[in-house]
Design an enzyme around this catalytic site. Structure first.
Site, short mmCIF file in Angstrom:
data_model
loop_
_atom_site.label_atom_id
_atom_site.label_comp_id
_atom_site.label_asym_id
_atom_site.label_seq_id
_atom_site.Cartn_x
_atom_site.Cartn_y
_atom_site.Cartn_z
CD GLU A 45 -2.64 1.36 2.65
OE1 GLU A 45 -3.54 1.83 2.86
OE2 GLU A 45 -2.25 0.44 3.50
CE LYS A 117 -7.22 1.68 3.31
NZ LYS A 117 -5.97 1.71 3.95
CB CYS A 153 -4.56 -1.91 3.70
SG CYS A 153 -3.94 -2.28 5.43
N GLY A 294 23.00 7.39 27.95
CA GLY A 294 23.35 7.10 29.33
C GLY A 294 23.21 5.68 29.76
CB SER A 296 22.01 3.95 34.62
OG SER A 296 21.23 2.88 34.33
N GLY A 297 24.22 1.29 34.25
CA GLY A 297 24.34 0.07 34.87
C GLY A 297 23.07 -0.82 35.35
N GLY A 298 21.90 -0.12 35.04
CA GLY A 298 20.37 -0.72 34.97
C GLY A 298 20.08 -1.57 33.73
CB SER A 301 20.71 2.16 30.36
OG SER A 301 21.46 1.49 31.27
CG ASN A 377 12.93 15.54 39.77
OD1 ASN A 377 13.01 14.56 39.31
ND2 ASN A 377 11.92 16.24 39.72
#
Length: 554
Positions: A45, A117, A153, A294, A296-298, A301, A377
């Site tokens: 389409e 269509k 479609c 970034g 972070s080690g988490g 990410s 923050n």
């Protein structure tokens, strides 16, 4: 003598607005199909304009370029098999909708037919009724002596179009598509296709596009059904592909000969590919040199980094550790390990000096007030500022790493961890993040540019999630455990259930009330978040649209 029709399915990855490049891609595929002996070539389409073109179709210059490209494509395809190509075409509309969504049949160097269509989707991410003029129920077109019924479609999702085509002599149904990926949607497409085959007794060919376009991602997986509704042919998911469907006439009409069936992907593999392809095409089609994120080690990410490396290659991914006084040694070690596993660059930019500078700057105004989320923050925004500065200086786009669970309840900082040009995990719940990390540690995706084997240490997956913005902080200090949070959110968002119904399903009433309140008050944050890959039925943004200023509470 019995008749036959050999149809080439051309599953391509167009770019919206790149008309010349799309034309070249289609023409090259048509030449390959002609050399292979096809009687008809079918593209997705709006393949010439790219899908969805949105308000580009209101630009007279854009429609003029499409018209010129169609004539050029007709000339280039002359001498070969007829070609069905999707394109917006001018119509005498109502002044606002000045064109239709059309399947154009090119044959013998000219435009031989146009099929508009009829059913224009106007829900979720679709707003075609806003920009296109609906067409009448279509009539079949004759190609190589066979009556072909074309349904674009959404027209396949309604019984009236196929019924009308059958009543007017159609012998084969052909469906050009721009059908975006959602989890579990492939089975829904197949069910509708089989319903049309069962109602008409006609075989059906379904050609879908593949690739990413802004938030949308298309999985391809085009197929053909025989007259009994069984799959006779299936193209690959998540990459450009081409195939030949051979329709032969028998005593009961046409059916499709059995051919190769590309293997189906299991759910986590398919979801990982959706994110990888969506990110790859957003970066590539918008000509960014790479991404910067970034680390972070988490877990969020780490998964975002793995997806980026698989999508772009390690040389186009830069990771940045931004420790604060609250960052643990484990987080620093885990971030370094992730970058090492993936083979991408890793920089370290400590945010301690920024924290001290802001503390000094704001001290006259914060004096006597207890620490709260304002100080937390500042850390997140210092990281966002550092990433944006590196992006401006070095060129790569900042990749946001937040997930749907966080975005749902506002557990994210505006202009901080929400910074970025694209949020690859925006529509992925935290529990799904865990599952995808385990899948990627055990599998390398087809077409991925990252390493074989594990891409993150096991500890990244198993340790308790934390933002590390204050001592001993854990996500569960502020939120229910993610297993419960995500189950509640899925019912409130995708299920669109009332809170009392969620409670009746066995969830704690106070927990549901808290999540419902957080979901409602976080709308202003979500409205300012970057785009991200849509993977669910109700993604934030174009799918789920609630007013920010909203006095209704239930």
């Amino acid at each position: 003598m019995s008749r036959s029709l050999t149809v080439s399915l051309v599953q391509i990855n167009p770019t919206v607005g790149a008309v010349s490049a799309n034309l070249d891609r289609i023409a090259a595929a048509h030449a390959r199909a002609a050399a292979a002996g096809a009687d008809l070539v079918v593209t997705p389409e709006l393949a010439l304009s790219g899908y969805p073109p949105e308000d580009l179709v209101r630009r007279p210059a854009f429609l003029a370029r499409i018209d010129a490209a169609l004539l050029d494509l007709a000339r280039r395809a002359a001498g070969g098999p007829p070609l069905i190509v999707g394109a917006p075409r001018p119509r005498a509309g109502d002044g606002i909708r000045a064109c239709a969504n059309v399947a154009v049949v090119l044959a013998e160097g000219r435009i031989a037919a146009e099929i508009d269509k009829a059913h224009l989707p106007n829900y979720g991410v679709f707003d075609e009724a806003r920009v296109f003029f609906p067409g009448p129920l279509p009539l079949p077109v004759t190609i190589a002596g066979v009556r072909v019924g074309v349904m674009i479609c959404e027209d396949m999702w309604y019984a009236d179009v196929a019924r009308h085509l059958k009543a007017n002599g159609a012998e084969i149904l052909v469906v050009p598509n721009g059908s975006p990926f959602e989890t579990d949607k492939e089975g829904e497409r197949l069910a509708h296709a089989r319903a049309r085959v069962a109602e008409t007794g006609l075989p059906l060919l379904y050609v879908n596009q593949v690739g990413g376009q802004d938030e949308l991602v298309f999985d391809g997986a085009s197929f053909a059904l025989d007259a009994a509704g069984e799959e006779a042919l299936r193209l690959a998911a998540w990459r450009e592909d081409e195939g030949m469907a051979v329709f032969r006439e028998g005593e009961g009409g046409f059916s499709c000969a059995a051919a190769a069936l590309a293997p189906e992907m299991e759910s986590w593999e398919s979801l990982y590919h959706a994110l990888m392809v969506g990110l790859r095409d957003y970066i590539g089609k918008n000509r960014f040199p790479g991404v910067l994120l970034g680390l972070s080690g988490g877990i969020d990410s780490a998964l975002a980094a793995a997806l980026a490396v698989d999508a772009l290659g390690p040389e186009r991914v830069t990771c940045v550790m931004m420790p604060s006084p609250y960052t643990s040694r484990d987080s620093l070690d885990d971030a370094a390990a992730v970058a090492g596993f993936l083979g991408c660059r890793l920089h370290e930019v400590g945010i301690g000096p920024a924290m001290r500078a802001f503390a000094d700057m704001l001290a006259p105004h914060f004096t006597g007030l207890p620490p709260n989320e304002a100080e937390e923050n500042i850390q997140s925004r210092a990281r966002g500022l550092a990433l944006m500065a590196l992006s401006n200086k070095l060129g790569p786009m900042v990749l946001a790493t937040g997930n749907k669970s966080e975005m749902s309840v506002g557990y994210a900082t505006l202009y901080g961890d929400m910074c970025g040009g694209f949020a690859v995990l925006k529509d992925v719940y935290k529990t799904e993040v865990f599952a995808l990390c385990r899948w990627r540690n055990a599998h390398r995706p087809e077409g991925g540019l990252g390493p074989q084997g594990a891409v993150m240490p096991e500890r990244v997956i198993t340790k308790p999630p934390t933002a590390e913005l204050k001592p001993d902080q854990k996500d569960e200090d502020s939120l229910p455990p993610y297993s419960r949070l995500d189950a509640i959110l899925a019912r409130l968002i995708e299920g669109e259930e009332a809170p009392e119904k969620v409670v009746a399903a066995g969830f704690d009433a106070d927990e549901v009330k808290k999540v419902w309140r957080l979901l409602n008050v976080a709308e202003y944050k979500r409205r300012q978040s970057p785009p991200g890959v849509k993977t669910t039925r109700l993604a934030f943004g174009r799918d789920r649209r609630y007013p920010i200023t909203n006095g209704f509470r239930d």
